[in-house]
Design a protein around this motif. Structure first.
Motif, PDB file in Angstrom:
ATOM      1  N   VAL A 141       0.827  -1.207   0.000  1.00 14.81           N
ATOM      2  CA  VAL A 141       0.000   0.000   0.000  1.00 14.81           C
ATOM      3  C   VAL A 141       0.860   1.255   0.000  1.00 14.81           C
ATOM      4  N   ASP A 142       0.378   2.281  -0.691  1.00 15.10           N
ATOM      5  CA  ASP A 142       1.023   3.587  -0.693  1.00 15.10           C
ATOM      6  C   ASP A 142       0.968   4.201   0.697  1.00 15.10           C
ATOM      7  N   ASP A 143       2.013   4.938   1.035  1.00 14.03           N
ATOM      8  CA  ASP A 143       1.944   5.704   2.270  1.00 14.03           C
ATOM      9  C   ASP A 143       0.894   6.798   2.126  1.00 14.03           C
ATOM     10  N   PRO A 144       0.104   7.066   3.170  1.00 15.65           N
ATOM     11  CA  PRO A 144      -0.974   8.053   3.054  1.00 15.65           C
ATOM     12  C   PRO A 144      -0.503   9.485   2.898  1.00 15.65           C
ATOM     13  N   ALA A 145       0.791   9.749   3.015  1.00 13.44           N
ATOM     14  CA  ALA A 145       1.291  11.105   2.783  1.00 13.44           C
ATOM     15  C   ALA A 145       1.095  11.537   1.335  1.00 13.44           C
ATOM     16  N   ILE A 146       0.674  10.607   0.470  1.00 13.04           N
ATOM     17  CA  ILE A 146       0.342  10.976  -0.900  1.00 13.04           C
ATOM     18  C   ILE A 146      -0.787  11.989  -0.922  1.00 13.04           C
ATOM     19  N   SER A 147      -1.628  11.957   0.115  1.00 14.49           N
ATOM     20  CA  SER A 147      -2.765  12.876   0.172  1.00 14.49           C
ATOM     21  C   SER A 147      -2.318  14.251   0.636  1.00 14.49           C
ATOM     22  N   PRO A 148      -2.802  15.307   0.024  1.00 14.39           N
ATOM     23  CA  PRO A 148      -2.432  16.653   0.467  1.00 14.39           C
ATOM     24  C   PRO A 148      -3.197  17.098   1.701  1.00 14.39           C
ATOM     25  N   HIS A 149      -4.137  16.298   2.148  1.00 11.86           N
ATOM     26  CA  HIS A 149      -4.950  16.677   3.302  1.00 11.86           C
ATOM     27  C   HIS A 149      -4.782  15.641   4.409  1.00 11.86           C
ATOM     28  N   GLU A 150      -4.704  16.099   5.641  1.00 10.77           N
ATOM     29  CA  GLU A 150      -4.555  15.183   6.757  1.00 10.77           C
ATOM     30  C   GLU A 150      -5.933  14.773   7.291  1.00 10.77           C
ATOM     31  N   ASP A 151      -6.777  14.315   6.399  1.00  7.58           N
ATOM     32  CA  ASP A 151      -8.098  13.835   6.754  1.00  7.58           C
ATOM     33  C   ASP A 151      -8.027  12.318   6.871  1.00  7.58           C
ATOM     34  N   LYS A 152      -8.347  11.787   8.044  1.00  5.45           N
ATOM     35  CA  LYS A 152      -8.125  10.371   8.292  1.00  5.45           C
ATOM     36  C   LYS A 152      -8.894   9.497   7.306  1.00  5.45           C
ATOM     37  N   GLU A 153     -10.122   9.859   7.011  1.00  8.07           N
ATOM     38  CA  GLU A 153     -10.915   9.047   6.099  1.00  8.07           C
ATOM     39  C   GLU A 153     -10.276   9.003   4.720  1.00  8.07           C
ATOM     40  N   GLU A 154      -9.787  10.147   4.270  1.00  8.08           N
ATOM     41  CA  GLU A 154      -9.149  10.194   2.951  1.00  8.08           C
ATOM     42  C   GLU A 154      -7.828   9.442   2.947  1.00  8.08           C
ATOM     43  N   LEU A 155      -7.072   9.576   4.031  1.00  2.00           N
ATOM     44  CA  LEU A 155      -5.769   8.924   4.105  1.00  2.00           C
ATOM     45  C   LEU A 155      -5.875   7.410   4.056  1.00  2.00           C
ATOM     46  N   THR A 156      -6.922   6.867   4.639  1.00  2.00           N
ATOM     47  CA  THR A 156      -7.028   5.409   4.752  1.00  2.00           C
ATOM     48  C   THR A 156      -7.800   4.764   3.611  1.00  2.00           C
ATOM     49  N   ARG A 157      -8.406   5.548   2.740  1.00  2.00           N
ATOM     50  CA  ARG A 157      -9.298   4.974   1.738  1.00  2.00           C
ATOM     51  C   ARG A 157      -8.580   3.974   0.825  1.00  2.00           C
ATOM     52  N   GLY A 158      -7.435   4.373   0.284  1.00  2.00           N
ATOM     53  CA  GLY A 158      -6.712   3.476  -0.614  1.00  2.00           C
ATOM     54  C   GLY A 158      -6.230   2.227   0.092  1.00  2.00           C
ATOM     55  N   ILE A 159      -5.779   2.389   1.334  1.00  2.00           N
ATOM     56  CA  ILE A 159      -5.317   1.233   2.102  1.00  2.00           C
ATOM     57  C   ILE A 159      -6.462   0.266   2.344  1.00  2.00           C
ATOM     58  N   GLU A 160      -7.599   0.784   2.777  1.00  2.00           N
ATOM     59  CA  GLU A 160      -8.738  -0.081   3.070  1.00  2.00           C
ATOM     60  C   GLU A 160      -9.225  -0.814   1.830  1.00  2.00           C
ATOM     61  N   GLN A 161      -9.227  -0.142   0.693  1.00  2.00           N
ATOM     62  CA  GLN A 161      -9.669  -0.786  -0.541  1.00  2.00           C
ATOM     63  C   GLN A 161      -8.750  -1.940  -0.911  1.00  2.00           C
ATOM     64  N   THR A 162      -7.440  -1.747  -0.709  1.00  2.00           N
ATOM     65  CA  THR A 162      -6.479  -2.812  -1.013  1.00  2.00           C
ATOM     66  C   THR A 162      -6.642  -3.987  -0.060  1.00  2.00           C
ATOM     67  N   LEU A 163      -6.783  -3.695   1.230  1.00  2.00           N
ATOM     68  CA  LEU A 163      -6.916  -4.757   2.216  1.00  2.00           C
ATOM     69  C   LEU A 163      -8.214  -5.530   2.031  1.00  2.00           C
ATOM     70  N   ALA A 164      -9.240  -4.836   1.594  1.00  2.00           N
ATOM     71  CA  ALA A 164     -10.524  -5.487   1.371  1.00  2.00           C
ATOM     72  C   ALA A 164     -10.442  -6.524   0.260  1.00  2.00           C
ATOM     73  N   ASN A 165      -9.435  -6.390  -0.601  1.00  2.00           N
ATOM     74  CA  ASN A 165      -9.241  -7.351  -1.691  1.00  2.00           C
ATOM     75  C   ASN A 165      -8.322  -8.501  -1.297  1.00  2.00           C
ATOM     76  N   ALA A 166      -7.974  -8.561  -0.017  1.00  4.36           N
ATOM     77  CA  ALA A 166      -7.138  -9.660   0.460  1.00  4.36           C
ATOM     78  C   ALA A 166      -7.853 -10.985   0.217  1.00  4.36           C
ATOM     79  N   PRO A 167      -7.096 -12.048   0.004  1.00  2.00           N
ATOM     80  CA  PRO A 167      -7.721 -13.343  -0.274  1.00  2.00           C
ATOM     81  C   PRO A 167      -8.396 -13.919   0.957  1.00  2.00           C
ATOM     82  N   ASP A 168      -8.969 -15.089   0.788  1.00  5.40           N
ATOM     83  CA  ASP A 168      -9.678 -15.697   1.911  1.00  5.40           C
ATOM     84  C   ASP A 168      -8.695 -16.108   3.005  1.00  5.40           C
ATOM     85  N   GLU A 169      -9.243 -16.521   4.117  1.00  4.69           N
ATOM     86  CA  GLU A 169      -8.441 -16.799   5.305  1.00  4.69           C
ATOM     87  C   GLU A 169      -7.527 -18.007   5.154  1.00  4.69           C
TER      88      GLU A 169
END
Length: 267
Positions: A141-169
């Motif tokens: 995952v990209d570091d959230p400093a890519i975002s110009p805003h220190e908004d937690k929801e925006e910072l985590t969006r890309g990370i959460e989308q990637t993790l949500a695509n993780a394979p099954d257990e």
């Protein structure tokens, strides 16, 4: 005193860690991963010789680099790219960004150069690593400093989308992410092993206390070095190799992680 500080900041230590799991395929038993992090454009001997000798001792099957290859305040690509040029000759190299890659404002150029060298730059992406006829999953995952805003929801969006695509257990899954302070987020998903950095070991480490200060965690940070477990997720925090804003390490030598995967199916 000068010798002490020179030793503390330039003598690389290798930390050996083993992880045992019945989710690790038998073909990956004994598989060796070297983790490097937070070089901040530092050189270890001529042409990175001292660091490369440490890597060679571990005979890695895979090398992962978890961000801050360069330093945004003292930008110099030469030592960093030279290291990567040599690492790809030894094993496949997977890389994720740290905050300094984004703060420098030159990542598009750096990413192209890394790709030309053969480094696999992971930007909210996933891949399969195959050995024999078996495989494990790796996410980056990209570091959230890519975002110009220190908004937690925006910072985590890309990370959460990637993790949500993780394979099954049932699939053994590795995550590369610069920041350790988000372990609670990582552990929501079926992630088995996380490699992170960013904390610089707390910069100064004291007995019974640990690290004193870390970026994004402040004073007496929780995640500075070693192994942490939450739910079914194990996170490795690398103390890093270089320095940035704080120029000295105390009782906190530069670190390389040597991780051995052990398949209990093999026993």
């Amino acid at each position: 005193m000068l010798f002490f500080f020179h030793f503390q900041n330039n003598s690389i230590t290798t930390t050996e860690i083993h992880i045992d799991s019945d989710k690790i395929p038998a073909e990956f038993h004994g598989y060796t991963i070297v983790q490097l992090s937070d070089l901040h454009s530092k050189s270890f001997g001529k042409d990175q010789r001292l660091l490369l000798e440490k890597v060679d001792e571990s005979k890695p099957d895979l090398i992962v680099f978890t961000g801050d290859l360069i330093d945004s305040k003292n930008y110099d690509e030469e030592a960093s790219l030279l290291l990567m040029q040599e690492l790809v000759k030894r094993a496949p190299v997977y890389f994720v960004t740290g905050n300094h890659e984004w703060w420098a404002g030159t990542f598009s150029s750096l990413e192209e150069k890394l790709g030309d060298l053969g480094v696999i730059v992971m930007r909210n992406t996933a891949a399969e690593i195959t050995r024999g006829n078996q495989s494990v999953r790796i996410l980056g995952v990209d570091d959230p400093a890519i975002s110009p805003h220190e908004d937690k929801e925006e910072l985590t969006r890309g990370i959460e989308q990637t993790l949500a695509n993780a394979p099954d257990e049932n699939a053994f899954t590795i995550l590369l992410s610069h920041r350790p302070e988000w372990l609670a987020l990582y552990s929501v998903y079926p992630i088995d092993l996380v490699f992170s950095g960013h904390a610089h070991g707390g910069q100064v480490r004291l007995p019974f206390i640990g690290g004193l200060v870390a970026p994004s965690q402040g004073m007496l940070p929780t995640y500075t070095a070693g192994t942490y477990t939450m739910n079914e997720t194990t996170m490795i925090v690398n103390r890093g190799l270089g320095n940035s804003i704080i120029p000295l390490r105390v009782f906190n030598r530069p670190e390389m992680i040597e991780m051995k995967l052990n398949s209990v199916k093999n026993e």
